[in-house]
Design a protein around this motif. Structure first.
Motif, short mmCIF file in Angstrom:
data_model
loop_
_atom_site.label_atom_id
_atom_site.label_comp_id
_atom_site.label_asym_id
_atom_site.label_seq_id
_atom_site.Cartn_x
_atom_site.Cartn_y
_atom_site.Cartn_z
N VAL A 185 0.81 4.16 -2.68
CA VAL A 185 0.58 5.45 -2.32
C VAL A 185 1.78 6.37 -2.69
O VAL A 185 1.26 7.77 -3.18
CB VAL A 185 0.25 5.59 -0.88
CG1 VAL A 185 0.27 6.95 -0.40
CG2 VAL A 185 -1.19 4.99 -0.56
N GLU A 186 2.85 6.05 -2.61
CA GLU A 186 4.18 7.05 -2.85
C GLU A 186 4.67 7.08 -4.02
O GLU A 186 5.04 8.15 -4.62
CB GLU A 186 5.51 6.57 -1.84
CG GLU A 186 4.87 6.62 -0.15
CD GLU A 186 4.93 8.04 0.07
OE1 GLU A 186 5.52 8.97 -0.56
OE2 GLU A 186 4.43 8.23 1.07
N GLU A 187 4.38 5.98 -4.79
CA GLU A 187 5.09 5.97 -6.19
C GLU A 187 4.18 5.27 -7.45
O GLU A 187 4.40 5.98 -8.49
CB GLU A 187 6.32 4.81 -6.17
CG GLU A 187 7.41 5.49 -5.12
CD GLU A 187 8.56 4.60 -5.06
OE1 GLU A 187 8.60 3.43 -5.56
OE2 GLU A 187 9.88 4.94 -4.66
N GLY A 242 16.91 3.22 6.57
CA GLY A 242 18.57 3.51 5.70
C GLY A 242 19.06 2.30 5.09
O GLY A 242 19.58 2.71 4.07
N GLN A 243 18.33 1.07 5.26
CA GLN A 243 18.98 0.26 4.30
C GLN A 243 17.74 -0.79 3.71
O GLN A 243 17.70 -1.77 3.42
CB GLN A 243 19.73 -1.05 4.97
CG GLN A 243 21.03 -0.53 5.69
CD GLN A 243 22.01 0.16 4.78
OE1 GLN A 243 22.12 -0.24 3.51
NE2 GLN A 243 22.62 1.37 5.06
N THR A 244 16.59 0.00 3.81
CA THR A 244 15.23 -0.95 3.27
C THR A 244 15.13 -0.71 1.81
O THR A 244 15.84 0.16 1.29
CB THR A 244 14.09 -0.29 4.03
OG1 THR A 244 13.73 0.99 3.33
CG2 THR A 244 14.19 -0.08 5.49
N PRO A 245 14.39 -1.44 1.01
CA PRO A 245 14.34 -1.21 -0.21
C PRO A 245 13.38 -0.13 -0.66
O PRO A 245 13.06 0.10 -1.89
CB PRO A 245 13.65 -2.55 -0.96
CG PRO A 245 12.93 -3.20 0.36
CD PRO A 245 13.77 -2.69 1.58
N TYR A 246 12.78 0.43 0.37
CA TYR A 246 11.76 1.55 0.27
C TYR A 246 12.58 2.98 0.53
O TYR A 246 12.73 3.26 1.57
CB TYR A 246 10.65 1.36 1.05
CG TYR A 246 9.88 -0.03 0.82
CD1 TYR A 246 9.16 -0.31 -0.28
CD2 TYR A 246 10.07 -0.90 1.51
CE1 TYR A 246 8.57 -1.67 -0.68
CE2 TYR A 246 9.84 -2.51 1.45
CZ TYR A 246 8.82 -2.61 0.20
OH TYR A 246 8.51 -4.12 -0.07
N GLU A 247 12.67 3.80 -0.48
CA GLU A 247 13.06 4.93 -0.30
C GLU A 247 12.50 6.02 1.08
O GLU A 247 13.32 6.70 1.60
CB GLU A 247 12.98 5.78 -1.50
CG GLU A 247 13.94 7.06 -1.56
CD GLU A 247 15.63 6.96 -1.31
OE1 GLU A 247 16.26 7.76 -1.04
OE2 GLU A 247 15.80 5.57 -1.60
N TRP A 248 11.12 5.71 1.02
CA TRP A 248 10.40 6.57 1.96
C TRP A 248 10.94 6.19 3.21
O TRP A 248 10.69 7.03 4.37
CB TRP A 248 9.03 6.66 1.77
CG TRP A 248 8.28 5.26 1.76
CD1 TRP A 248 7.97 4.61 2.96
CD2 TRP A 248 8.04 4.62 0.66
NE1 TRP A 248 7.69 3.47 2.35
CE2 TRP A 248 7.78 3.28 1.24
CE3 TRP A 248 8.37 4.80 -0.75
CZ2 TRP A 248 7.26 2.25 0.24
CZ3 TRP A 248 8.12 3.91 -1.73
CH2 TRP A 248 7.53 2.65 -1.24
N TRP A 249 11.63 5.00 3.84
CA TRP A 249 11.85 4.41 5.10
C TRP A 249 13.45 4.85 5.15
O TRP A 249 14.00 4.55 6.30
CB TRP A 249 11.44 3.23 5.27
CG TRP A 249 9.96 2.99 5.47
CD1 TRP A 249 9.02 3.74 5.95
CD2 TRP A 249 9.29 1.60 5.35
NE1 TRP A 249 7.73 3.34 5.93
CE2 TRP A 249 8.02 2.04 5.89
CE3 TRP A 249 9.72 0.54 5.20
CZ2 TRP A 249 7.12 1.07 5.83
CZ3 TRP A 249 8.81 -0.61 5.12
CH2 TRP A 249 7.61 -0.32 5.63
N ASN A 250 13.93 5.51 4.21
CA ASN A 250 15.38 5.77 4.39
C ASN A 250 15.86 7.25 4.45
O ASN A 250 16.83 7.47 4.35
CB ASN A 250 16.29 5.03 3.13
CG ASN A 250 16.13 3.50 2.94
OD1 ASN A 250 15.75 2.91 4.13
ND2 ASN A 250 15.93 3.20 1.71
N VAL A 268 0.84 -1.19 -0.01
CA VAL A 268 -0.02 0.20 -0.20
C VAL A 268 0.96 1.39 0.15
O VAL A 268 0.59 2.09 -0.63
CB VAL A 268 -0.94 -0.15 1.15
CG1 VAL A 268 -1.61 1.35 1.24
CG2 VAL A 268 -1.92 -1.06 0.99
N GLN A 269 1.72 1.19 0.80
CA GLN A 269 2.64 2.47 0.99
C GLN A 269 3.60 2.57 -0.51
O GLN A 269 3.44 3.81 -1.06
CB GLN A 269 3.83 2.15 1.92
CG GLN A 269 4.66 3.34 2.29
CD GLN A 269 3.96 4.42 3.06
OE1 GLN A 269 3.39 3.95 4.17
NE2 GLN A 269 3.43 5.57 2.67
#
Length: 339
Positions: free
Chosen positions: A35-37, A161-169, A31-32
């Motif tokens: 919603v984001e991309e 910081g190391q997740t595959p999702y930019e919004w969590w880094n 879902v994120q």
């Protein structure tokens, strides 16, 4: 959180229009991402996937024939209400009063003694609150004259910081508010950022209307000289507001020390009676629940003769509690003079 629990009961949902199958394990990530991309930029309705998913979930729920699964669905919904992942509101005063008494309205609670509610607002923080772990430690030190000084320590650890999702880094940008008893005096603050953002627009020149409630609250605010913390009043509480930033893979510790506006009744203790002290911790709606430690320290010749429940443990000249702020927590003790 509620949707994850419902999906765990009713099973995966196929959404062919999005090319995804959503279940309890991947709900947040998919879902994120949509919603984001991956939303239709022309239609510009990024959260459409949530409404489409909800239709399918409710349709599946209505067709459940297994009474055990129905009970699991009911438990997920009630737990969501009790943990404030779902809030209710009714225009009918009688119905709203029932909701309020059940603790499902989100209203700031009232209590005779100490009160703490830690509230975060993720401002341009790229949804990073989803990967920030938090612990809250509160200590109330009672002096021999009955006055009380509280120390509140909030530790936020950014696991992104190391997740595959930019919004969590990204850096977590948080406007932190702490609600305490009305009239509390802020003594010191550590770990916050001195920041007063400039208005993005010239509101006067553009003829913006002023919101009476916002204007009144802004006028009543003052700034703590040592830290830049804003001190105001809201719904019968004193509010300390500060900016807090934490980068991916790092931690930040915020510490506030403040004096409560009242004292315990020493005369009652001197005459052989008991005096009580308690702290009500109100959880922020929608949060998973921080680790919580509460400690009440008291002077020599005092004796803790009663504690709330089995979770508040007396040891030495203090009583302490450790748990999780998944729901509102109330801890308290009663004192007498030792003979």
């Amino acid at each position: 959180t509620v949707m994850q629990k419902l999906l765990a009961v009713i099973g995966p949902i196929d959404l062919p229009a999005y090319g995804v199958t959503i279940d309890a394990g991947n709900f947040i990530q998919i879902v994120q991402e949509q919603v984001e991309e991956k939303y239709d930029k022309t239609e510009n309705n990024p959260k459409k996937i949530l409404s489409d998913l909800s239709v399918e979930v409710f349709d599946r729920m209505m067709k459940i024939g297994d009474h055990r699964k129905l009970l699991q669905v009911a438990e997920a919904l009630v737990q969501g209400l009790n943990q404030k992942h779902v809030l209710l509101y009714a225009r009918n005063p009688g119905v709203e009063e029932m909701i309020d008494q059940s603790g499902w309205s989100g209203r700031l609670l009232e209590t005779e003694k100490d009160f703490v509610s830690v509230v975060h607002s993720n401002i341009n923080g790229y949804k990073t609150d989803g990967v920030v772990e938090e612990s809250i430690s509160h200590r109330a030190d009672i002096a021999v004259d009955g006055s009380i000084t509280d120390t509140l320590r909030i530790v936020r650890h950014h696991t992104g910081g190391q997740t595959p999702y930019e919004w969590w880094n990204k850096v977590n940008a948080d406007y932190l508010r702490v609600y305490v008893p009305l009239g509390s005096e802020l003594l010191s603050v550590k770990g916050t950022t001195w920041e007063f953002p400039a208005p993005p627009l010239d509101y006067e020149a553009l003829g913006f209307r002023r919101d009476a409630l916002v204007e009144a609250r802004e006028k009543s605010e003052r700034v703590h000289e040592g830290s830049g913390t804003r001190i105001g009043e809201e719904n019968g509480k004193t509010v300390f507001g500060s900016w807090v930033y934490v980068s991916p893979g790092e931690s930040v510790t915020v510490e506030l020390t403040y004096r409560l506006p009242w004292k315990l009744d020493m005369e009652k203790l001197r005459q052989g009676g008991a005096e009580r002290f308690s702290v009500l911790f109100q959880k922020q709606s929608g949060t998973i629940g921080s680790a919580l430690k509460s400690e009440i320290a008291y002077p020599e010749k005092w004796k803790s003769v009663w504690q709330t429940g089995g979770d508040l443990i007396p040891y030495g000249r203090r009583v302490s509690f450790e748990g999780t702020l998944e729901t509102d927590r109330f801890v308290g003790t009663a004192f007498t003079y030792e003979k």
